[in-house]
Scaffold this motif. Structure first.
Motif, PDB file in Angstrom:
ATOM      1  N   ASP A  10      44.610 -27.332  37.121  1.00 29.64           N
ATOM      2  CA  ASP A  10      45.674 -28.276  36.813  1.00 29.64           C
ATOM      3  C   ASP A  10      46.994 -27.557  36.646  1.00 29.64           C
ATOM      4  OD1 ASP A  10      45.381 -31.102  34.572  1.00 29.64           O
ATOM      5  OD2 ASP A  10      45.939 -30.902  36.670  1.00 29.64           O
ATOM      6  N   MET A  11      46.907 -26.553  35.804  1.00 28.94           N
ATOM      7  CA  MET A  11      48.102 -25.835  35.416  1.00 28.94           C
ATOM      8  C   MET A  11      48.673 -25.075  36.595  1.00 28.94           C
ATOM      9  SD  MET A  11      48.135 -22.747  32.815  1.00 28.94           S
ATOM     10  CE  MET A  11      47.386 -21.696  34.008  1.00 28.94           C
ATOM     11  N   LEU A  14      50.331 -27.043  39.179  1.00 25.13           N
ATOM     12  CA  LEU A  14      51.587 -27.642  38.740  1.00 25.13           C
ATOM     13  C   LEU A  14      52.701 -26.623  38.628  1.00 25.13           C
ATOM     14  CD1 LEU A  14      49.930 -30.168  36.469  1.00 25.13           C
ATOM     15  CD2 LEU A  14      51.759 -30.730  38.045  1.00 25.13           C
ATOM     16  N   VAL A  15      52.308 -25.369  38.548  1.00 19.70           N
ATOM     17  CA  VAL A  15      53.350 -24.350  38.516  1.00 19.70           C
ATOM     18  C   VAL A  15      54.200 -24.439  39.773  1.00 19.70           C
ATOM     19  CG1 VAL A  15      53.744 -21.879  38.626  1.00 19.70           C
ATOM     20  CG2 VAL A  15      52.119 -22.802  36.989  1.00 19.70           C
TER      21      VAL A  15
ATOM     22  N   LEU B 102      50.864 -32.848  32.955  1.00 22.98           N
ATOM     23  CA  LEU B 102      50.841 -31.738  32.022  1.00 22.98           C
ATOM     24  C   LEU B 102      50.854 -30.443  32.795  1.00 22.98           C
ATOM     25  CD1 LEU B 102      48.077 -33.234  29.787  1.00 22.98           C
ATOM     26  CD2 LEU B 102      50.513 -33.590  29.709  1.00 22.98           C
ATOM     27  N   SER B 103      51.730 -29.594  32.482  1.00 22.72           N
ATOM     28  CA  SER B 103      51.719 -28.330  33.186  1.00 22.72           C
ATOM     29  C   SER B 103      52.179 -27.220  32.281  1.00 22.72           C
ATOM     30  CB  SER B 103      52.620 -28.388  34.401  1.00 22.72           C
ATOM     31  OG  SER B 103      53.948 -28.190  34.010  1.00 22.72           O
ATOM     32  N   LEU B 104      51.675 -26.081  32.608  1.00 22.02           N
ATOM     33  CA  LEU B 104      52.075 -24.875  31.893  1.00 22.02           C
ATOM     34  C   LEU B 104      53.565 -24.664  32.040  1.00 22.02           C
ATOM     35  CD1 LEU B 104      51.816 -22.058  30.732  1.00 22.02           C
ATOM     36  CD2 LEU B 104      51.083 -21.303  32.971  1.00 22.02           C
ATOM     37  N   ASN B 105      53.997 -24.820  33.269  1.00 19.62           N
ATOM     38  CA  ASN B 105      55.401 -24.560  33.521  1.00 19.62           C
ATOM     39  C   ASN B 105      56.280 -25.449  32.668  1.00 19.62           C
ATOM     40  OD1 ASN B 105      57.651 -23.547  34.977  1.00 19.62           O
ATOM     41  ND2 ASN B 105      57.758 -25.555  35.918  1.00 19.62           N
TER      42      ASN B 105
END
Lengths: 411, 520
Positions: A10-11, A14-15, B102-105
């Motif tokens: 997910d993360m 999305l970066v 939702l994202s880390l960035n």
């Protein structure tokens, strides 16, 4: 961007959704009113790119004073040589260029690139942060100023010769371009999560202070690598060769546009070569190759604009003349600045060479600076944009009247 | 008073949520009176409450979610009837869309300093080839279509999350917020259970946990077990007494889920002296503990009600004692008794000391806390005070990893970034394995060092730290921040590592990852 484990998918994905444009102080309305820039005097449409190398570039390893009898001894096992495999490229009878920079060597031969050696800002201590503050703020000392000389130069442009917003390349606007004048930001996707260098420094800290975390982090890094599947592939990051080219390609494309930014700034990390610096090949060579590739990307990407372009490459300070016990160099003083571009009067190494005799070294350690970096910057700003010397001395580089703009760098 | 930097580190990190940046003076205040700094928040019982305009009561939220789900169902039914393809275009009633954002960035984006000049909206240039158009190779950067509007459940969850995060980032010490998180995790529900759970996750904590964090354990226990969110999470609204009117009519019966967790996880603990028969008895006793539905037949929709129709009639024996009240008081009497049981005291004291002090807490500390719990009839303010007064809690080495929540909040505090959009933090919590109000099971998130010091977790923290630093390092000096974090309690190695970093960004990332920042 490589995807790693399921939990982070997910993360990670999305970066890549990082906004293309990080508007830094861009005032669109003001921009819309700005006339297309062209120098009133001769109709040129100049471009200026400032490249900051963070971590303090070893100028003696990049443009080696092979003609100096003390050089080889001081730089020891990592010294460049004018003969043998990976020989340095002779620039003149005295200085030779690192073999990892063939594009810069070509530009130099074409008289579109020059080196200024034994150069330094007015900062004489050894903190990266303070050194970068001085380099980018344009003030004489570190003072936590919140604007940079390139931004104030934008403000100081002669009336009617306004350029569009400065372009800040990267996830944040570097200090050199921060300030009241409008800037736009751009970053390629997937800039580094955490650079390998940062991870290694953290492993080192943990090994001393927190062995459990050291083990966990080392395993985590190994997992990460395994998940990426290809150890040899350069990791995304501003210090990867491919990444430097990518960043430059994107910036060049933006700056080549008719109504694009005329002034840009970007930074490359990773030049703090305390250990295993390498000589003609090795870590520094890789970085220099990336920088060289970035310069070539600007040349290609700017197309017809290259003719009126100056790129200035600068770093916060240099490194010790003598190598240390771990085949690297420590924080030093004098270093080099590079200029490249169609507008550069090149084919020269400009240096008031102080020599490398023990007595000539600054504090017995460093190449003694004989040229103030501000003179280089002032010379470029004056010739490229016609900014008055008084404005340069008072606003752009405050209290710098004694430092005269370098003559004839551009033309 | 003498300045004690090591004690300040304990006060801020072990008990609190970390020093705030800016001119807060947190480290100096903590260093001059460490225990006073921690205990100051205990003197303000109402300070634990979270009353924010716009946050609604559980019944109001219940009615909204029932109505919303009813509309979705009706649309589905209508679509099925007209044989049209199912509910395409309907906003999903579940959490998926919420997670998408939702994202880390975006954590780093959220924490980024907002300079006034950057507030201007980014209007794209008219000419697509103009300066700001991304280069061809950068196509993934092209603006995305706007996300679908959030539904009522997503909006509510985000508003509740934002309120909690803002409180955490702004709190003076953060000790009471840490207590809230502790108790909320002890009596956890999971927002992933379904729409009502997601809708109520925040109100559950505000209504059942916060009012009692400095009150009595027995009161918190009752509030929790009668809260619609808990009844929904552990299925008690479906549980029918086999001999109740509803049980006979509907040929359905007992669900022991909530009763078991009350005994095993909420009070006595495994091995706390209860048997399967006690579980069954308690399950019978709390049949009829439910909440009113959309139509409000039993009461205001979304409010706790005792449904006598579903209640198993008759006396029950729990832990050797007979409970024979005919209604809701039967269960309330059981809860009151087990709340003051010695097994409960021991279980709570151990968990409390483990959370704040060490995975294997000093036995003397556990014994003292259990004793306080017993003597004061579960006075949780007395329990918290006893913890802070204990020398053991100050002497133990700072050996536990901050949980992801504590880490992200501490970073926000240090960098003086008050969140105005919870998505960034929520994304970071998801990535690091501690999604807000959504543990994997009813035992809550783990509370041991090993759980949070795992290799992948550390690597991800490093990535997140680098992201935060890449946004925030400009305009701060990591050397100054180290003074705010640890002052002279910082190790020389950490100090050198930060001073020698080659850029502010790198230095800030290393500071956020330093043992001084990660350990508590």
């Amino acid at each position: 961007m490589e995807t790693t484990m399921g939990c982070c998918e997910d993360m990670r994905s999305l970066v890549t959704s990082r906004r293309a444009l990080l508007l830094g102080g861009a005032s669109f309305a003001a921009w819309a009113y700005l006339p297309k820039f062209a120098r009133a005097a001769d109709g040129r449409d100049p471009r200026l790119v400032v490249v900051i190398l963070r971590g303090a570039l070893d100028g003696l390893a990049t443009v080696a004073p092979i003609g100096d009898p003390d050089y080889a001894g001081l730089h020891g096992s990592i010294a460049l040589s004018s003969s043998g495999p990976n020989a340095a490229v002779g620039l003149d009878n005295f200085f030779s260029l690192h073999p990892a920079m063939p594009e810069f060597a070509r530009m130099y031969r074409e008289k579109k690139a020059a080196v200024i050696h034994a150069v330094a800002t007015s900062y004489r201590d050894r903190s990266h942060f303070d050194g970068q503050d001085v380099l980018e703020s344009g003030f004489a000392g570190p003072g936590r100023v919140q604007s940079g000389w390139l931004n104030r130069a934008l403000e100081g442009l002669p009336k009617g010769e306004r350029v569009t917003s400065g372009l800040a390349v990267g996830p944040t606007t570097p200090l050199v371009l921060r300030g009241a004048a409008p800037t736009v930001g751009w970053a390629p996707v997937a800039l580094p999560q955490a650079a390998e260098d940062t991870a290694m420094r953290l492993v080192e800290l943990y090994q001393h202070r927190d062995p459990a975390l050291a083990n966990a982090l080392k395993q985590g890094l190994a997992l990460d690598k395994a998940a990426q599947g290809d150890d040899m592939k350069p990791k995304p990051g501003t210090n990867g060769v491919a990444a430097m080219r990518l960043v430059a390609r994107g910036a060049a494309k933006l700056m080549a546009a008719d109504d694009g930014p005329r002034i840009g700034a970007l930074a490359f990390d990773g030049w703090d070569t305390h250990a295993n610096e390498g000589g003609p090949v090795g870590r520094l060579a890789q970085l220099l190759g990336g920088l060289d590739g970035a310069l070539a990307e600007f040349e290609t990407g700017l197309g017809p604009r290259w003719r009126d372009t100056v790129i200035v490459v600068a770093t916060e300070f240099g490194r010790t003349a003598r190598i240390n016990g771990t085949q690297g160099t420590d924080h030093g003083t004098g270093t080099i600045a590079l200029v490249a571009g169609g507008a550069v009067k090149g084919g020269r190494v400009i240096a008031d060479w102080p020599g490398l005799k023990p007595a000539s070294l600054y504090q017995g350690r460093d190449l003694a600076p004989t040229t103030d970096l501000r003179a280089v910057m002032k010379g470029v700003l004056k010739d490229q944009f016609g900014i008055a010397e008084k404005v340069l001395a008072e606003n752009v580089f405050p209290d710098s009247a004694p430092v005269k703009p370098m003559q004839g760098l551009v033309g | 008073m003498a300045r004690d930097s090591q004690a300040a580190l304990v006060a801020l990190n072990r008990f609190g949520l970390g020093a705030r940046g800016g001119a807060s003076g947190d480290f100096l205040n903590a260093a001059s009176d460490p225990r006073g700094f921690v205990k100051a928040e205990l003197a303000r019982p109402n300070g634990v409450l979270l009353e924010v305009p716009g946050l609604q009561s559980t019944p109001a939220l219940g009615k909204a979610v029932f109505d919303y789900q009813f509309e979705i169902q009706q649309a589905r039914d209508a679509a099925a009837k007209s044989a049209a393809p199912a509910t395409e275009g309907q906003p999903p009633p579940d959490a998926k869309a919420q997670r998408r954002n939702l994202s880390l960035n975006s954590i780093a984006m959220d924490m980024a300093p907002r300079e006034p000049s950057k507030e201007q909206p980014a209007k794209p240039p008219d000419n697509p080839n103009a300066a700001m158009a991304p280069a061809e190779a950068m196509r993934p950067n092209a603006p995305k279509p706007p996300p679908a509007p959030l539904n009522i459940i997503q909006k509510t969850f985000r508003a509740e999350a934002l309120a909690r995060l803002q409180r955490a980032v702004m709190a003076d010490c953060g000790f009471t917020e840490r207590l809230v998180v502790f108790w909320s995790n002890h009596f956890c529900i999971s927002a992933n259970k379904g729409g009502p759970a997601r809708m109520w996750a925040g109100s559950f904590e505000r209504e059942a946990i916060r009012p009692h964090v400095l009150g009595r354990f027995g009161d918190m226990l009752k509030a929790v077990e009668q809260h619609p969110a808990m009844l929904f999470f552990l299925d008690n609204q479906q549980s029918l007494g086999p001999d109740s009117r509803a049980g006979k009519n509907r040929n359905r019966g007992l669900n022991e889920n909530l009763a078991r967790e009350i005994l095993e996880l909420h009070t006595l603990g495994v091995g706390g002296g209860y048997s399967q028969a006690d579980v069954t008895s308690l399950a019978n006793i709390i049949t009829g503990w439910t909440y009113a539905g959309r139509l409000g037949q039993l009461g205001a929709p979304g409010s706790f009600v005792f449904n006598a129709n579903a209640h198993q009639p008759g006396a029950q024996r729990v832990m050797g004692k007979i409970y024979d009240a005919p209604d809701v008081r039967q269960g309330e009497a059981v809860l009151a008794d087990i709340a003051r049981h010695p097994s409960t005291a021991k279980f709570i004291a151990t968990k409390f000391a483990r959370h704040f002090v060490a995975d294997d807490p000093p036995p003397a500390l556990v014994a003292r806390l259990a004793d306080v719990f017993m003597r004061t009839d579960g006075d949780l303010k007395a329990l918290a005070t006893a913890l802070v007064d204990s020398d053991d809690a100050w002497k133990a080495p700072l050996s536990k990893m901050r949980s992801p929540y504590e880490f992200l909040v501490a970073a926000g505090r240090l960098l003086a970034q008050i969140p105005n959009d919870p998505g960034r933090y929520l994304g970071g919590l998801n990535a690091l394995g501690q999604p807000l109000w959504s543990p994997a099971g009813p035992n809550g998130f783990p509370d041991t060092d090993a759980a949070w010091a795992a290799p992948e977790g550390i690597k991800l923290r490093l990535d997140i730290s680098a992201q935060i630093a890449s946004r925030l390092a400009d305009g701060v000096d990591p050397r100054d921040l180290l003074e705010l974090v640890a002052a002279d309690a910082a190790s020389s190695e950490t100090r050198k590592t930060i001073e020698r970093a080659e850029s502010r960004q790198q230095a800030l990332a290393l500071l956020l990852m330093s043992p001084e920042f990660q350990r508590r």
